[in-house]
Design a protein around this motif. Sequence first.
Motif, PDB file in Angstrom:
ATOM      1  N   LEU A  86       0.825  -1.203   0.000  1.00 54.39           N
ATOM      2  CA  LEU A  86       0.000   0.000   0.000  1.00 54.39           C
ATOM      3  C   LEU A  86       0.860   1.254   0.000  1.00 54.39           C
ATOM      4  CD1 LEU A  86      -2.817   1.229   0.102  1.00 54.39           C
ATOM      5  CD2 LEU A  86      -2.761   1.019   2.595  1.00 54.39           C
ATOM      6  N   TYR A 117      -6.782  -3.548  -0.614  1.00 57.14           N
ATOM      7  CA  TYR A 117      -7.890  -3.222   0.290  1.00 57.14           C
ATOM      8  C   TYR A 117      -8.802  -4.426   0.509  1.00 57.14           C
ATOM      9  CZ  TYR A 117      -6.628   1.694   0.514  1.00 57.14           C
ATOM     10  OH  TYR A 117      -5.967   2.875   0.764  1.00 57.14           O
ATOM     11  N   LYS A 120      -7.241  -6.419   3.135  1.00 53.67           N
ATOM     12  CA  LYS A 120      -7.321  -5.723   4.416  1.00 53.67           C
ATOM     13  C   LYS A 120      -8.751  -5.681   4.962  1.00 53.67           C
ATOM     14  CE  LYS A 120      -3.325  -2.572   4.332  1.00 53.67           C
ATOM     15  NZ  LYS A 120      -2.993  -2.662   5.765  1.00 53.67           N
ATOM     16  N   ASP A 122     -11.306  -3.932   3.621  1.00 56.65           N
ATOM     17  CA  ASP A 122     -12.010  -2.692   3.301  1.00 56.65           C
ATOM     18  C   ASP A 122     -12.719  -2.888   1.958  1.00 56.65           C
ATOM     19  OD1 ASP A 122     -12.888  -0.131   2.697  1.00 56.65           O
ATOM     20  OD2 ASP A 122     -11.135   0.847   3.591  1.00 56.65           O
ATOM     21  N   LYS A 125     -13.593   0.301  -0.446  1.00 55.14           N
ATOM     22  CA  LYS A 125     -12.474   0.814  -1.251  1.00 55.14           C
ATOM     23  C   LYS A 125     -12.102  -0.192  -2.340  1.00 55.14           C
ATOM     24  CE  LYS A 125     -10.283   4.067   1.911  1.00 55.14           C
ATOM     25  NZ  LYS A 125      -9.046   4.424   2.672  1.00 55.14           N
ATOM     26  N   ALA A 126     -12.162  -1.473  -2.008  1.00 53.63           N
ATOM     27  CA  ALA A 126     -11.848  -2.489  -3.010  1.00 53.63           C
ATOM     28  C   ALA A 126     -12.805  -2.373  -4.199  1.00 53.63           C
ATOM     29  CB  ALA A 126     -11.932  -3.878  -2.392  1.00 53.63           C
TER      30      ALA A 126
END
Length: 237
Positions: A86, A117, A120, A122, A125-126
Amino acid sequence: DYVKGLECHRKGLALAEKSGNLLLLAMAQNQMAHIYKDRQENDKALSLYKSAMFIAEKINERQIMHWPYGNIGAVYLNMGNLDSALHYMQISRSINVNSKYISANNSLSYTTLATIYSRKGDLAKARDYFEQANQINNRSLSARYTNQNFVAMAEHFKFHRLYDSAIYFCKAAVAVVQNTELNHMALKPARMLIDFYQNTNADSTVKYWKLYSAQNDSLNSTRNNQQIQMMTFEEDQ
């Protein structure tokens, strides 16, 4: 053909070194590293990308600088190092946003960010980055970047156990490159489809196994791997 590709990259790198032109040298190293990234030889890929990055920084060539940063991010993603991935992808994007040089390969940056993302957790956002990649691909009509984004989306849905969607995007990734000069890019989604179908659909398993084995034998034969290892050893020496 990784062997012939690496031979040409070595010649290009030698010419760039001989010229003394640091811009050419950074570009040659960045491009040569792609072979190792694609083959998951991450340490060698990182070494070349970081050298290209340092040279681009030295001459303050922003048009080139975002490439190695983004590629380093992609390698760290391959290695499972999400924070480093990232970090480098965000630097690459910040450079590119302020650059006049915008191209279809921005799709790969968005795809990489989306995957980071996704891992992670999220998902918002992905989804956003996957959609931005799709929008670029719809304009550029690049089979290469469309395939890479579809594969990443398939992995995203598999990771989050949404298997029907994962199968859908695996098939889309195969279809966009099948019977083209990029047919080798069907290798990864075909392998995923084999895993999905092996216990439920014998016909589909055989279908995608034939596709996978043909491409795998071509790309990753023992002879090819041995030649590349020897060439890499010679280059390091």
